[in-house]
Design a protein around this motif. Sequence first.
Motif, short mmCIF file in Angstrom:
data_model
loop_
_atom_site.label_atom_id
_atom_site.label_comp_id
_atom_site.label_asym_id
_atom_site.label_seq_id
_atom_site.Cartn_x
_atom_site.Cartn_y
_atom_site.Cartn_z
N ILE A 10 0.86 -1.20 0.00
CA ILE A 10 0.00 0.00 0.00
C ILE A 10 0.89 1.24 0.00
O ILE A 10 1.95 1.23 0.62
CB ILE A 10 -0.96 -0.01 1.22
N HIS A 11 0.49 2.24 -0.76
CA HIS A 11 1.17 3.53 -0.73
C HIS A 11 0.14 4.65 -0.64
O HIS A 11 -0.96 4.53 -1.19
CB HIS A 11 2.02 3.75 -1.98
N ARG A 12 0.54 5.72 0.04
CA ARG A 12 -0.31 6.90 0.10
C ARG A 12 -0.36 7.57 -1.27
O ARG A 12 0.58 7.47 -2.06
CB ARG A 12 0.23 7.91 1.13
N LEU A 13 -1.46 8.26 -1.54
CA LEU A 13 -1.63 9.02 -2.79
C LEU A 13 -1.60 10.51 -2.49
O LEU A 13 -2.18 10.95 -1.49
CB LEU A 13 -2.96 8.66 -3.46
N GLU A 18 3.40 10.60 -9.79
CA GLU A 18 3.03 9.66 -10.85
C GLU A 18 2.38 8.41 -10.25
O GLU A 18 2.73 7.99 -9.15
CB GLU A 18 4.27 9.26 -11.66
N LEU A 19 1.46 7.83 -11.02
CA LEU A 19 0.82 6.57 -10.58
C LEU A 19 1.24 5.46 -11.53
O LEU A 19 0.83 5.45 -12.70
CB LEU A 19 -0.70 6.72 -10.56
N TRP A 20 2.05 4.54 -11.01
CA TRP A 20 2.50 3.37 -11.78
C TRP A 20 1.88 2.12 -11.21
O TRP A 20 1.93 1.91 -9.99
CB TRP A 20 4.03 3.25 -11.72
N ALA A 32 1.51 7.92 -6.29
CA ALA A 32 1.99 7.26 -5.07
C ALA A 32 3.16 8.01 -4.44
O ALA A 32 4.08 8.45 -5.13
CB ALA A 32 2.41 5.84 -5.39
N VAL A 33 3.09 8.15 -3.12
CA VAL A 33 4.21 8.70 -2.34
C VAL A 33 5.12 7.53 -2.02
O VAL A 33 4.70 6.57 -1.37
CB VAL A 33 3.70 9.34 -1.03
N ALA A 34 6.38 7.58 -2.51
CA ALA A 34 7.27 6.43 -2.35
C ALA A 34 8.71 6.82 -2.58
O ALA A 34 8.99 7.84 -3.22
CB ALA A 34 6.88 5.34 -3.34
N HIS A 35 9.60 5.99 -2.09
CA HIS A 35 11.04 6.14 -2.33
C HIS A 35 11.37 5.73 -3.76
O HIS A 35 12.15 6.37 -4.45
CB HIS A 35 11.81 5.27 -1.33
N SER A 36 10.73 4.64 -4.21
CA SER A 36 10.89 4.18 -5.59
C SER A 36 9.78 4.83 -6.42
O SER A 36 9.28 5.90 -6.08
CB SER A 36 10.78 2.65 -5.66
N ASP A 37 9.33 4.17 -7.50
CA ASP A 37 8.20 4.72 -8.27
C ASP A 37 6.85 4.43 -7.62
O ASP A 37 5.82 4.84 -8.12
CB ASP A 37 8.24 4.21 -9.73
N GLY A 38 6.85 3.68 -6.50
CA GLY A 38 5.62 3.46 -5.73
C GLY A 38 4.63 2.52 -6.39
O GLY A 38 3.42 2.62 -6.16
N ASP A 39 5.13 1.61 -7.20
CA ASP A 39 4.25 0.68 -7.94
C ASP A 39 3.82 -0.46 -7.01
O ASP A 39 4.53 -1.45 -6.84
CB ASP A 39 5.01 0.14 -9.16
N VAL A 40 2.63 -0.31 -6.40
CA VAL A 40 2.18 -1.29 -5.40
C VAL A 40 2.04 -2.69 -5.98
O VAL A 40 2.28 -3.68 -5.28
CB VAL A 40 0.85 -0.88 -4.72
N LYS A 70 16.14 5.17 -5.05
CA LYS A 70 15.31 6.37 -5.08
C LYS A 70 14.77 6.60 -6.49
O LYS A 70 15.54 6.70 -7.45
CB LYS A 70 16.11 7.58 -4.60
N GLY A 71 13.45 6.67 -6.62
CA GLY A 71 12.81 6.93 -7.91
C GLY A 71 12.98 5.80 -8.92
O GLY A 71 12.74 5.97 -10.11
N HIS A 72 13.39 4.63 -8.43
CA HIS A 72 13.74 3.52 -9.32
C HIS A 72 12.49 2.84 -9.89
O HIS A 72 11.50 2.68 -9.20
CB HIS A 72 14.56 2.50 -8.54
N ALA A 73 12.57 2.41 -11.16
CA ALA A 73 11.48 1.63 -11.75
C ALA A 73 11.41 0.28 -11.03
O ALA A 73 12.41 -0.43 -10.91
CB ALA A 73 11.73 1.43 -13.24
N SER A 74 10.22 -0.07 -10.57
CA SER A 74 10.08 -1.24 -9.71
C SER A 74 10.19 -2.57 -10.44
O SER A 74 10.26 -3.62 -9.79
CB SER A 74 8.75 -1.16 -8.96
N ALA A 75 10.21 -2.55 -11.77
CA ALA A 75 10.44 -3.80 -12.50
C ALA A 75 11.75 -4.43 -12.04
O ALA A 75 11.88 -5.66 -12.00
CB ALA A 75 10.49 -3.54 -14.00
N ARG A 76 12.70 -3.60 -11.65
CA ARG A 76 13.99 -4.10 -11.14
C ARG A 76 13.81 -5.02 -9.93
O ARG A 76 14.55 -6.00 -9.78
CB ARG A 76 14.86 -2.88 -10.78
#
Length: 164
Positions: A10-13, A18-20, A32-40, A70-76
């Motif tokens: 879960i991430h805050r909005l 951006e919403l991924w 999403a508020v997140a360290h990465s891209d926030g892709d839940v 930080k800001g990383h694409a979560s596919a990683r």
Amino acid sequence: MYRVGLGFDIHRLEPGRELWLGGVKIPSALGAVAHSDGDVLLHALTDAILGAVGGGDIGERFPDTDPRWKGHASARFVEDAASAARDRGFTLVNIDATVFLQEVKLSPYKQRISERLKEILGAFWPIEGDAVNVKAKTMESCDAVGEGRAVSAQVVVLLASTAR
Ligand code: MG
């Protein structure tokens, strides 16, 4: 032998983010508020795969205190988990995922999200056509997701091992 794994995130909005979801950028006034891209969805999928193979969790492998993510694409993160699972002799049987989001109707994006998940995981395993299912629900105006303050996802993964 089969192994099942369960993931939740879960991430805050907030406005201006951006919403991924599942590696797909969703047009939305809130993100999403997140360290990465926030892709839940990708975070829950990562935890589900790690859970199935006894591989710990996403927070251990990718601490949000580490500036590398930080800001990383979560596919990683999914790729790391899939790689760990493949190294342990597992193949993917199927994935069932649900995204919980109140404001944006996800029906136009579900197919694209499932195709993107197949693309990410297809680098590790052959994926059958109907093996990745993506569902979307609102929270009927209940709780933080239902009030539009958060986005969450649940994922269950089944892996098979021929080694044991
Ligand atoms: Mg997360």
